[in-house]
Design an enzyme around this catalytic site. Structure first.
Site, PDB file in Angstrom:
ATOM      1  N   GLU A 157       0.807  -1.235   0.000  1.00 39.87           N
ATOM      2  CA  GLU A 157       0.000   0.000   0.000  1.00 39.87           C
ATOM      3  C   GLU A 157       0.837   1.282   0.000  1.00 39.87           C
ATOM      4  O   GLU A 157       0.632   2.173   0.821  1.00 39.87           O
ATOM      5  CB  GLU A 157      -0.977  -0.029   1.185  1.00 39.87           C
ATOM      6  CG  GLU A 157      -1.884  -1.244   1.124  1.00 39.87           C
ATOM      7  CD  GLU A 157      -2.786  -1.430   2.346  1.00 39.87           C
ATOM      8  OE1 GLU A 157      -2.775  -0.569   3.227  1.00 39.87           O
ATOM      9  OE2 GLU A 157      -3.495  -2.445   2.397  1.00 39.87           O
ATOM     10  N   GLU A 262      -6.310 -10.567  -1.412  1.00 45.72           N
ATOM     11  CA  GLU A 262      -7.135 -10.332  -0.208  1.00 45.72           C
ATOM     12  C   GLU A 262      -8.609 -10.246  -0.603  1.00 45.72           C
ATOM     13  O   GLU A 262      -9.328  -9.334  -0.191  1.00 45.72           O
ATOM     14  CB  GLU A 262      -6.698  -9.037   0.489  1.00 45.72           C
ATOM     15  CG  GLU A 262      -5.222  -8.994   0.820  1.00 45.72           C
ATOM     16  CD  GLU A 262      -4.794  -7.762   1.619  1.00 45.72           C
ATOM     17  OE1 GLU A 262      -5.667  -7.030   2.132  1.00 45.72           O
ATOM     18  OE2 GLU A 262      -3.576  -7.547   1.728  1.00 45.72           O
TER      19      GLU A 262
HETATM   20  O1  G3I Z   1      -5.200  -8.077  18.802  1.00 47.65           O
HETATM   21  C1  G3I Z   1      -5.831  -6.886  19.281  1.00 47.65           C
HETATM   22  C2  G3I Z   1      -6.555  -7.167  20.552  1.00 47.65           C
HETATM   23  O2  G3I Z   1      -5.633  -7.553  21.555  1.00 47.65           O
HETATM   24  C3  G3I Z   1      -7.335  -5.919  20.978  1.00 47.65           C
HETATM   25  O3  G3I Z   1      -8.096  -6.215  22.083  1.00 47.65           O
HETATM   26  C4  G3I Z   1      -8.250  -5.462  19.844  1.00 47.65           C
HETATM   27  C5  G3I Z   1      -8.983  -4.151  20.202  1.00 47.65           C
HETATM   28  O4  G3I Z   1      -9.375  -3.455  19.035  1.00 47.65           O
HETATM   29  O5  G3I Z   1      -7.469  -5.238  18.701  1.00 47.65           O
HETATM   30  C6  G3I Z   1      -6.800  -6.383  18.241  1.00 47.65           C
HETATM   31  O6  G3I Z   1      -6.058  -6.030  17.118  1.00 47.65           O
HETATM   32  C7  G3I Z   1      -6.798  -5.829  15.938  1.00 47.65           C
HETATM   33  C8  G3I Z   1      -6.244  -6.788  14.880  1.00 47.65           C
HETATM   34  O7  G3I Z   1      -6.861  -6.536  13.643  1.00 47.65           O
HETATM   35  C9  G3I Z   1      -6.470  -8.262  15.240  1.00 47.65           C
HETATM   36  O8  G3I Z   1      -7.822  -8.534  15.290  1.00 47.65           O
HETATM   37  C10 G3I Z   1      -6.592  -4.401  15.486  1.00 47.65           C
HETATM   38  O9  G3I Z   1      -7.226  -3.516  16.394  1.00 47.65           O
HETATM   39  C11 G3I Z   1      -7.186  -4.205  14.103  1.00 47.65           C
HETATM   40  O10 G3I Z   1      -6.842  -2.906  13.629  1.00 47.65           O
HETATM   41  C12 G3I Z   1      -6.589  -5.230  13.149  1.00 47.65           C
HETATM   42  O11 G3I Z   1      -7.208  -5.052  11.905  1.00 47.65           O
HETATM   43  C13 G3I Z   1      -6.544  -5.660  10.815  1.00 47.65           C
HETATM   44  C14 G3I Z   1      -6.155  -4.584   9.802  1.00 47.65           C
HETATM   45  O12 G3I Z   1      -5.587  -5.195   8.659  1.00 47.65           O
HETATM   46  C15 G3I Z   1      -5.101  -3.641  10.350  1.00 47.65           C
HETATM   47  O13 G3I Z   1      -3.902  -4.303  10.548  1.00 47.65           O
HETATM   48  C16 G3I Z   1      -7.496  -6.661  10.181  1.00 47.65           C
HETATM   49  O14 G3I Z   1      -7.727  -7.738  11.090  1.00 47.65           O
HETATM   50  C17 G3I Z   1      -6.891  -7.205   8.889  1.00 47.65           C
HETATM   51  O15 G3I Z   1      -7.854  -7.971   8.209  1.00 47.65           O
HETATM   52  C18 G3I Z   1      -6.497  -6.037   7.999  1.00 47.65           C
HETATM   53  O16 G3I Z   1      -5.859  -6.563   6.851  1.00 47.65           O
HETATM   54  C19 G3I Z   1      -5.448  -5.600   5.878  1.00 47.65           C
HETATM   55  C20 G3I Z   1      -4.216  -6.147   5.187  1.00 47.65           C
HETATM   56  O17 G3I Z   1      -3.233  -6.473   6.141  1.00 47.65           O
HETATM   57  C21 G3I Z   1      -3.682  -5.142   4.172  1.00 47.65           C
HETATM   58  N1  G3I Z   1      -4.707  -4.760   3.225  1.00 47.65           N
HETATM   59  C22 G3I Z   1      -5.952  -4.301   3.798  1.00 47.65           C
HETATM   60  C23 G3I Z   1      -6.502  -5.342   4.789  1.00 47.65           C
HETATM   61  C24 G3I Z   1      -7.822  -4.920   5.325  1.00 47.65           C
HETATM   62  O18 G3I Z   1      -7.684  -3.753   6.081  1.00 47.65           O
END
Ligand code: G3I
Length: 372
Positions: A157, A262
């Site tokens: 990205e 994805e």
């Molecule tokens: O693990 C923590 C947990 O301990 C906490 O309690 C909770 C509270 O919000 O958050 C948890 O972390 C979250 C994590 O996912 C695991 O579930 C983060 O807040 C959340 O921001 C994170 O979101 C991920 C996002 O990327 C940001 O990294 C999504 O699961 C994931 O599907 C998404 O994937 C991205 C690709 O990597 C790149 N392209 C876009 C795609 C969709 O956004």
């Protein structure tokens, strides 16, 4: 008594019945990875619960349907490299072992991304310090799995929607050369892995142009780049097959492979015409924006199936250019789209439902292959 002779007619009848009755998942002899075996890899994104094999039904489904895996979160720098000198490889090691033991194509996601960075990187203000972070990060992480990782999303990205480079901390401190530096570091740390540039909305013309520039510059400067990942976070209401087809052709003309890395199709209303996956975009919860809280109506289920069929027809048409199609999640319960761009919604973007059963969309994707 010859067991084979006496049971064979019975088994064949059962098989035929199962196929003609639009069979339930547990009886179906077909799977995504088997029917698309000659075309491209079929992947899924794994969460920690999948890697640790917590749920037997999910585990069986993953092994049966998919031959490629991507870690949804656990290899992002914030999680794998939480502080300057410490790495957390526990789950990542298990992820790689899971793929290895199940003979799956293992993808690393992702080495350089402006999002989900460790807190200490936010404090870096000098190019030298950022370069040290990036270099040590790639050497350590890609180096650890060298020879075991089949491909890396090296840079994730890096583009804005208009095709210009995103003003990330990497661009701001290191200039546009950071992309080449990252690819060269990855190629050195793991010479065997296929190296990809990965982004969302790069099927759209302006952003596609930006991606093509990145790829051409890498190639012109002698860097190794093997493929481009079109993420594929799309909607059943605005799927643009023309853009997607033009992109497959344009990227493959650069001599690299195209992967859909994805894939998911949101079925929920998107009143702001929001497209893609900028994780910073968030909106308030409202009941009318969560219309399928209890169940997905048949009509929408059918639309989802039709859109997936349209998409896979196109993928099959260009199977010689496509290396892999990976879904962003295993089942609807697990999808990130239940929480984005509005929290606590009930979305249905994948091929398997919340009970891990195949949906009409699954059958539509399978049928493209078995009805021929
Ligand atoms: O693990 C923590 C947990 O301990 C906490 O309690 C909770 C509270 O919000 O958050 C948890 O972390 C979250 C994590 O996912 C695991 O579930 C983060 O807040 C959340 O921001 C994170 O979101 C991920 C996002 O990327 C940001 O990294 C999504 O699961 C994931 O599907 C998404 O994937 C991205 C690709 O990597 C790149 N392209 C876009 C795609 C969709 O956004």
């Amino acid at each position: 008594m010859n067991y084979y002779k006496t049971t064979k007619p019975f088994l064949s009848t059962l098989l035929l019945c199962a196929l003609s009755l639009n069979t339930s998942f547990s009886q179906s002899p077909k799977s995504l990875k088997s029917v698309y075996q000659e075309d491209f890899l079929i992947g899924t994104a794994l969460g920690v619960e999948h890697i640790l094999e917590k749920n037997e039904k999910a585990n069986l489904l993953i092994k049966r349907e998919f031959n490629a895996i991507t870690p949804e979160n656990i290899m992002k720098s914030q999680l794998i490299h939480p502080s300057e000198k410490s790495y957390n490889f526990e789950i990542a090691d298990k992820y790689v072992d899971y793929g290895y033991k199940n003979k799956m194509y293992v993808v690393g996601h992702t080495l350089v991304w402006h999002s989900q960075l460790p807190a200490f990187v936010g404090k870096i203000k000098s190019p030298d310090s950022l370069r040290i972070f990036m270099t040590e990060h790639i050497n350590t992480v890609a180096g650890r799995y060298a020879g075991k990782m089949n491909s890396w999303d090296v840079v994730n990205e890096a583009l804005n929607e208009d095709g210009t480079l995103r003003k990330s901390v990497f661009l701001n401190l290191l200039g546009e050369g950071y992309i080449k530096e990252a690819f060269d570091l990855a190629a050195k740390a793991d010479p065997k892995a296929a190296l990809y540039y990965n982004d969302y909305n790069i099927e759209q013309p302006a952003k596609r142009k930006g991606a093509i520039e990145i790829i051409k510059k890498l190639q012109a400067s002698g860097s190794k780049i093997d493929g481009v990942g079109i993420q594929g976070h799309w909607s059943i209401n605005s799927l643009n097959l023309k853009d997607i087809e033009e992109s497959i052709i344009a990227f493959s003309q650069l001599g690299i492979k195209v992967a859909f890395t994805e894939l998911d199709l949101t079925v929920l209303p998107n009143p702001w015409d929001l497209r893609g996956a900028d994780v910073n975009q968030r909106f308030a919860e409202k009941p009318e924006l969560n219309p399928y809280k209890d169940a997905l109506p048949d009509s929408v289920q059918t639309t989802l199936a039709n859109r997936y069929a349209d998409l896979f027809k196109l993928f099959l048409k260009h199977r010689d250019k496509i290396s892999r199609v990976t879904f962003w999640g295993v089942d609807d319960r697990h999808s990130w789209l239940n929480g984005f761009p509005i929290r606590n919604r009930t979305n249905y973007p994948l091929l398997f439902d919340r009970e891990l059963e195949p949906k009409k969309a699954y059958q539509a994707v399978i049928n493209l292959k078995i009805s021929k």
